[in-house]
Scaffold this active site. Structure first.
Site, PDB file in Angstrom:
ATOM      1  N   GLU A 121      43.916  43.515  40.580  1.00 31.34           N
ATOM      2  CA  GLU A 121      43.181  42.668  39.610  1.00 31.34           C
ATOM      3  C   GLU A 121      42.699  41.370  40.247  1.00 31.34           C
ATOM      4  OE1 GLU A 121      42.805  42.160  35.985  1.00 31.34           O
ATOM      5  OE2 GLU A 121      43.006  44.264  35.531  1.00 31.34           O
ATOM      6  N   GLY A 122      42.166  41.474  41.458  1.00 35.04           N
ATOM      7  CA  GLY A 122      41.750  40.293  42.204  1.00 35.04           C
ATOM      8  C   GLY A 122      42.921  39.781  43.004  1.00 35.04           C
TER       9      GLY A 122
END
Ligand SMILES: Cc1cc2nc3c(=O)[nH]c(=O)nc-3n(C[C@H](O)[C@H](O)[C@H](O)COP(=O)(O)OP(=O)(O)OC[C@H]3O[C@@H](n4cnc5c(N)ncnc54)[C@H](O)[C@@H]3O)c2cc1C
Length: 381
Positions: free
Chosen positions: A364-365
């Site tokens: 997620e990043g």
């Protein structure tokens, strides 16, 4: 300002904590060891109605990101993989809620909320993870809608999903503005699932390569207006980012729980290991970091529930994700240290926490990308 849980949120916390302890914890080690998808845990979450938690009230949920974070924290405290089952359902949900048409919402959201449908979210490609603008999958306009060609990797849940939300570029341009998201249902000709990754952590929920060879989708399978959908969907990820933070808090708390139990029982040099000052300070530092992360995650989730959006939310969510996943890694590392050689042995559960924590700093990043978001927003102010 510290976040106070409402009566409803406290009830969610007590309920999920009990379920996690009684029904999820006994399965955690086997799910990790075999790497098999925990269908029984999926059925349990479905039976308890937990998939609906962050959904708006009109879609059968509580409309509370904070409630969802609390549930995720309690599950993540005992079993990373079971907590992941909720999260993997919620990424496509956020994308559909933000960018979907009324018809798309009617078609997919109720099934995601009650667990009748499973989904996946697919952005990453072999040559581009963080650098999203470099994806190569293309959606060419055709008479019937679009023709999609390309391939993806790390699509979590792909082999179980009824549909996948897929990023592809439209037109001749190459920047992020050319990226759009499409809903591709299982069984669509030309859409195939590839190899399952052999992972060191997050082992119970499969991640796969996926391939698109002349996959035909209709116009109404695109999310949002062409050229605008990408921004809307990516902004929706800010609103779900506190969930990743909540998993970090849960994982760190679970690692601390196990470490405390171990040092209270273990003897060295004629006394209990927990009685050494050096050990007590390690335990205190672990607790301090966890509590700080919990506050950051709860306040980012509360901000989502209060309707905060844009740059302010992006910064809060990135800080919460970054701090809590770094905390999970640090606390899990210290917990392994406190176990001594037992921390390395697969007979003890603690090394599972260590392996799963690393995943949180990447998904997620990555945490470098979160730091880019935070610093960019601060310097631009
Ligand atoms: C268990 C797991 C599940 C996943 N599930 C999904 C999924 O369901 N769907 C999906 O689409 N993807 C998924 N991913 C992929 C994940 O989103 C990417 O791995 C992640 O975005 C990083 O991309 P990358 O691996 O290509 O690393 P890269 O982007 O190649 O980065 C390599 C390194 O360089 C650093 N870096 C890159 N750019 C910068 C920069 N500008 N400044 C500073 N540092 C930088 C990164 O932080 C990293 O340390 C999953 C990954 C894992 C591990």
């Amino acid at each position: 300002m510290p976040v106070r849980l409402s009566d409803d949120q406290q009830r969610v916390q007590e309920f999920v904590r009990r379920i996690a302890r009684e029904r999820v914890a006994p399965r955690a080690a086997a799910i990790d060891a075999t790497g098999e998808y925990p269908q029984d845990m999926f059925d349990l979450l479905k039976e308890l109605g937990l998939f609906a938690l962050p959904f708006p009230v009109e879609h059968g949920g509580t409309g509370s990101m904070l409630s969802a974070c609390i549930a995720l924290e309690e599950l993540g405290r005992v079993c990373y993989n079971t907590a992941y089952l909720l999260l993997v359902q919620w990424a496509p949900f956020g994308a559909l809620l933000a960018g979907g048409s009324e018809e798309q919402k009617r078609r997919y959201l109720p099934g995601l909320a009650n667990g009748e449908l499973r989904a996946a979210f697919s952005l990453t490609e072999p040559q581009s993870g963080s650098d999203v603008a470099r994806i190569r999958t293309r959606a060419e306009r055709s008479d019937a809608g679009y023709r999609i060609n390309g391939s993806k990797i790390w699509c979590t849940n792909a082999s179980l999903a009824d549909f996948v939300v897929v990023a592809a570029k439209c037109g001749e341009k190459d920047g992020p503005g050319s990226i759009n998201f499409f809903v591709i249902e299982r069984g669509t000709p030309g859409f195939t699932i590839g190899k399952k990754e052999d992972k060191m952590g997050a082992r119970g929920v499969p991640s796969h390569a996926v391939f698109f060879e002349d996959v035909m989708v209709e116009e109404n399978q695109r999310l949002g207006v062409e050229g605008k959908g990408f921004k809307i969907v990516m902004e929706s990820l800010n609103a779900s980012r506190p969930l990743i933070g909540a998993r970090g808090v849960g994982l760190a708390q679970g690692a601390l729980d196990l470490a405390v139990k171990f040092v209270k029982e273990r003897q060295a040099f004629g006394q209990c290991v927990a009685d050494y000052q050096g050990i007590r300070w390690m335990i205190a530092d672990m607790a301090i970091q966890i509590e700080a992360s919990r506050h950051l995650v709860y306040s980012a989730a509360q901000a989502v529930d209060d309707g905060v959006r844009g740059k302010e939310l992006a910064t809060l969510a990135a800080i919460a994700k970054c701090h809590s996943s770094d905390t999970a890694m640090k606390v899990a590392t210290d917990a392994v240290q406190l176990f001594g050689a037992a921390g390395i042995s697969n007979e003890y559960p603690i090394n599972r926490y260590f392996r799963d924590a690393k995943v949180l700093q990447i998904i997620e990043g990555t945490n470098q990308i979160q730091r880019n978001i935070i610093s960019r927003n601060i310097i631009a102010d």
